[in-house]
Design a protein around this motif. Structure first.
Motif, mmCIF file in Angstrom:
data_model
loop_
_atom_site.group_PDB
_atom_site.id
_atom_site.type_symbol
_atom_site.label_atom_id
_atom_site.label_comp_id
_atom_site.label_asym_id
_atom_site.label_seq_id
_atom_site.Cartn_x
_atom_site.Cartn_y
_atom_site.Cartn_z
ATOM 1 N N THR A 147 67.132 -97.628 -30.204
ATOM 2 C CA THR A 147 67.194 -99.085 -30.144
ATOM 3 C C THR A 147 65.811 -99.760 -30.628
ATOM 4 O OG1 THR A 147 66.588 -99.235 -27.737
ATOM 5 C CG2 THR A 147 68.797 -98.937 -28.306
ATOM 6 N N HIS A 148 64.877 -98.871 -31.005
ATOM 7 C CA HIS A 148 63.424 -99.618 -31.051
ATOM 8 C C HIS A 148 62.904 -99.513 -32.580
ATOM 9 C CE1 HIS A 148 62.895 -100.388 -27.052
ATOM 10 N NE2 HIS A 148 63.353 -99.047 -26.777
ATOM 11 N N TYR A 149 63.853 -98.990 -33.505
ATOM 12 C CA TYR A 149 63.277 -98.651 -34.635
ATOM 13 C C TYR A 149 64.553 -98.675 -35.688
ATOM 14 C CZ TYR A 149 64.835 -93.931 -34.075
ATOM 15 O OH TYR A 149 65.783 -92.808 -33.865
ATOM 16 N N THR A 150 64.213 -98.669 -36.908
ATOM 17 C CA THR A 150 65.274 -98.817 -38.145
ATOM 18 C C THR A 150 65.060 -97.492 -38.698
ATOM 19 O OG1 THR A 150 64.766 -101.069 -38.522
ATOM 20 C CG2 THR A 150 65.964 -99.846 -40.302
ATOM 21 N N LYS B 204 67.915 -93.953 -42.971
ATOM 22 C CA LYS B 204 69.462 -93.787 -43.476
ATOM 23 C C LYS B 204 69.883 -95.282 -43.853
ATOM 24 C CE LYS B 204 71.924 -91.458 -41.070
ATOM 25 N NZ LYS B 204 72.871 -90.680 -40.125
ATOM 26 N N ILE B 205 69.589 -96.389 -42.996
ATOM 27 C CA ILE B 205 70.143 -97.648 -43.338
ATOM 28 C C ILE B 205 69.671 -98.229 -44.591
ATOM 29 C CG2 ILE B 205 68.437 -98.992 -42.205
ATOM 30 C CD1 ILE B 205 72.046 -99.726 -42.117
ATOM 31 N N ILE B 206 68.422 -97.838 -45.019
ATOM 32 C CA ILE B 206 68.051 -98.162 -46.305
ATOM 33 C C ILE B 206 68.852 -97.596 -47.516
ATOM 34 C CG2 ILE B 206 65.900 -98.222 -47.955
ATOM 35 C CD1 ILE B 206 65.628 -100.027 -45.048
ATOM 36 N N SER B 207 68.849 -96.265 -47.529
ATOM 37 C CA SER B 207 69.864 -95.643 -48.255
ATOM 38 C C SER B 207 71.209 -96.306 -48.502
ATOM 39 C CB SER B 207 69.584 -94.015 -47.972
ATOM 40 O OG SER B 207 68.518 -93.693 -48.109
ATOM 41 N N TYR B 208 71.790 -96.603 -47.286
ATOM 42 C CA TYR B 208 73.301 -96.852 -47.423
ATOM 43 C C TYR B 208 73.062 -98.412 -47.873
ATOM 44 C CZ TYR B 208 74.937 -93.405 -44.313
ATOM 45 O OH TYR B 208 75.522 -91.993 -43.849
ATOM 46 N N LEU C 196 80.294 -98.345 -41.686
ATOM 47 C CA LEU C 196 80.887 -98.165 -40.572
ATOM 48 C C LEU C 196 79.803 -97.556 -39.474
ATOM 49 C CD1 LEU C 196 83.028 -98.264 -38.313
ATOM 50 C CD2 LEU C 196 84.089 -96.067 -39.408
ATOM 51 N N PHE C 197 79.246 -98.404 -38.714
ATOM 52 C CA PHE C 197 78.312 -97.931 -37.654
ATOM 53 C C PHE C 197 78.969 -97.881 -36.293
ATOM 54 C CE2 PHE C 197 75.198 -99.017 -34.598
ATOM 55 C CZ PHE C 197 74.078 -98.270 -34.822
ATOM 56 N N PHE C 198 78.418 -96.520 -35.691
ATOM 57 C CA PHE C 198 78.677 -96.318 -34.596
ATOM 58 C C PHE C 198 77.488 -95.843 -33.588
ATOM 59 C CE2 PHE C 198 80.243 -93.342 -31.224
ATOM 60 C CZ PHE C 198 81.009 -94.053 -30.519
ATOM 61 N N GLY C 199 77.158 -96.934 -32.861
ATOM 62 C CA GLY C 199 75.764 -96.602 -32.262
ATOM 63 C C GLY C 199 75.496 -97.955 -31.314
ATOM 64 N N PRO D 78 68.101 -101.923 -34.159
ATOM 65 C CA PRO D 78 68.052 -102.746 -35.450
ATOM 66 C C PRO D 78 68.900 -102.428 -36.921
ATOM 67 C CG PRO D 78 65.711 -101.617 -34.611
ATOM 68 C CD PRO D 78 66.881 -101.102 -33.909
ATOM 69 N N ALA D 79 69.413 -101.188 -36.915
ATOM 70 C CA ALA D 79 70.269 -100.874 -38.004
ATOM 71 C C ALA D 79 71.581 -101.506 -37.821
ATOM 72 C CB ALA D 79 70.667 -99.512 -37.783
ATOM 73 N N ALA D 80 72.040 -101.812 -36.532
ATOM 74 C CA ALA D 80 73.344 -102.581 -36.091
ATOM 75 C C ALA D 80 73.134 -104.154 -36.548
ATOM 76 C CB ALA D 80 73.792 -102.347 -34.607
ATOM 77 N N GLN D 81 71.810 -104.609 -36.200
ATOM 78 C CA GLN D 81 71.783 -105.972 -36.491
ATOM 79 C C GLN D 81 71.611 -106.412 -37.844
ATOM 80 O OE1 GLN D 81 71.853 -108.368 -33.820
ATOM 81 N NE2 GLN D 81 72.688 -106.488 -32.810
ATOM 82 N N ILE D 82 71.116 -105.417 -38.605
ATOM 83 C CA ILE D 82 71.004 -105.598 -40.217
ATOM 84 C C ILE D 82 72.263 -105.490 -40.722
ATOM 85 C CG2 ILE D 82 70.319 -104.447 -42.157
ATOM 86 C CD1 ILE D 82 67.865 -103.187 -40.683
#
Length: 131
Positions: free
Chosen positions: A34-37, A40-44, A52-55, A60-64
């Motif tokens: 919950t404290h870092y990005t 993987k999100i950048i590549s996606y 499809l995000f499960f977490g 930060p990834a979910a918020q992006i």
């Protein structure tokens, strides 16, 4: 014993191509992330496919994904919702209709591996300074 320090460029190219050819990209994160990005999100994002995000929803990834309207976010506290979204995705794929997203292209251009690395570096600096 041969040590590998990085993957060859052709391996990365194959991975990038596979992501671009996928209908949907699945991203899972541990509940502690919950404290870092994650990089993987950048590549996606670069692949330009729905995610499809499960977490953890507060990561930060979910918020992006939510803020940039590029996929679905399912919090780990709602595992039954995953089945609902998977059924929706499957129905979409069967009907061959494109997914309807409204990505924030201008904002997405701000994400990079360099910024992700800087964020991780700052977090590590903070952690090591307190110990």
């Amino acid at each position: 014993d041969r040590k590998v320090t990085h993957l060859p460029e052709q391996v990365l190219t194959v991975a990038d191509e596979a992501m671009r050819e996928s209908a949907v990209l699945l991203m899972t994160l541990d509940t502690a992330a919950t404290h870092y990005t994650t990089g993987k999100i950048i590549s996606y994002i670069k692949a330009g496919r729905p995610i499809l995000f499960f977490g953890p929803k507060n990561s930060p990834a979910a918020q992006i994904i939510l803020n940039n309207r590029i996929g679905w976010v399912i919090d780990t506290s709602e595992p039954s919702r995953l089945n609902v979204v998977l059924a929706e995705i499957q129905a979409h794929l069967k009907s061959k209709t494109p997914f309807q997203f409204d990505p924030n292209i201008g904002e997405l251009k701000n994400y990079s591996i360099e910024k992700c690395g800087a964020q991780m570096h700052a977090l590590l600096q903070k952690l090591t300074a307190t110990h």
